[in-house]
Design an enzyme around this catalytic site. Structure first.
Site, PDB file in Angstrom:
ATOM      1  N   SER A 188       5.779   9.953  -6.445  1.00 13.87           N
ATOM      2  CA  SER A 188       5.805   8.497  -6.390  1.00 13.87           C
ATOM      3  C   SER A 188       6.126   8.073  -4.966  1.00 13.87           C
ATOM      4  CB  SER A 188       6.871   7.941  -7.339  1.00 13.87           C
ATOM      5  OG  SER A 188       7.096   6.562  -7.128  1.00 13.87           O
TER       6      SER A 188
ATOM      7  N   TYR B 297      15.529   7.935 -10.589  1.00  6.90           N
ATOM      8  CA  TYR B 297      14.072   8.095 -10.682  1.00  6.90           C
ATOM      9  C   TYR B 297      13.527   8.641  -9.367  1.00  6.90           C
ATOM     10  CZ  TYR B 297       9.151   6.702 -10.640  1.00  6.90           C
ATOM     11  OH  TYR B 297       7.773   6.686 -10.500  1.00  6.90           O
TER      12      TYR B 297
END
Length: 271
Positions: free
Chosen positions: A142, A155
């Site tokens: 990501s 995350y």
């Protein structure tokens, strides 16, 4: 690795980028083993693919359970005869809270799915891929894996772990038949927030952007599949990911500050 005629496993195939990757691969002549924990979501992927047949199989697997992942290759081989590549796309985000306030159960779940699920898949399938004339491993990190996003620190840590593991694997597999790609999506209009059970309507992958400015899952999937077919080392999916990658290399503190400002505005409801 050209995907036509290949058998490719896709996790998180029940929606978002994962579903669009499945559809893209099928359109290019690949056979796909679609993996997800959600049976209904997988059925919708099959429906959108035009029905379940020889080229598309579905597998309900909780990636947190290593034993379930380790049983997967033989099931896929039973359906397709072999396996040539894997795309580790499945992932969840955390509630938008700081490290001080997030509970350990949620931390463990995010790390288990995003990092350990990717690790289990990679380690389990690698011996099979090494036996093929060509093989490919694609792991989805990501933009949050190289750029800190306030309220998504765990995350981001899980995706940073995916990044470094994948880059290390690329180095380890030099000289073999298996190619490795790591992907950094920026803002993508998916349902990751809803599907992760944290509520709200804005996904972690948006990083505070207006939804109209986001990359569509279909566009993200096309970029990812192209990266596989050209054996790219790193794939930056979206203009924001490309811009922030450059900025973070030049001035990490400034880049982090920009994201902090954007997220602060978002969470105050100013966007």
């Amino acid at each position: 690795m050209k995907v036509a005629g290949k058998v490719i496993v896709v996790t998180g195939a029940g929606g978002g980028i994962g579903r669009e990757i499945v559809l893209s691969l099928l359109s290019k002549g690949a056979s796909v083993a679609a993996v997800d924990i959600n049976e209904a979501a997988l059925e919708e992927t099959v429906h959108q693919a035009g029905g379940k047949g020889r080229v598309l199989s579905t597998h309900i697997v909780n990636l947190v359970h290593r034993e379930s992942v380790e049983a997967l290759p033989e099931k896929i081989i039973a359906s397709h005869g072999t396996v040539d590549g894997i795309i580790n796309n499945a992932g969840i985000i955390q509630p938008f809270v700081g490290i001080k306030d997030i509970d350990y159960d949620k931390i463990k779940l995010v790390m288990d799915i995003n990092f350990y699920g990717t690790l289990y898949m990679t380690k389990t399938f690698l011996p099979y891929l090494l036996e093929r004339p060509v093989g490919h491993i694609t792991n989805i990190s990501s933009m949050g894996g190289f750029l800190p996003v306030p309220g998504q620190s765990i995350y981001g840590a899980s995706k940073a772990a995916v990044k470094l593991m994948t880059e290390g694997l690329h180095s380890e597999l030099q000289g073999t038949n298996v190619k490795v790609t790591v992907v950094f999506p920026g803002g993508v209009g998916t349902d990751i927030m809803k599907n992760s059970g944290v509520g709200g309507t804005t996904t972690a992958d948006t990083n505070g952007q207006d939804m109209s400015q986001l990359l569509t899952p279909k566009a993200a999937a096309a970029i990812i599949v192209k990266g596989i077919e050209t054996d790219q080392y790193r794939v930056l999916a979206g203009k924001d990911s490309k811009i922030m990658d450059k900025l973070y290399r030049l001035n990490p503190k400034r880049a982090a500050g920009l994201i902090t400002k954007k997220m602060t505005e978002l969470l105050k409801g100013k966007l």
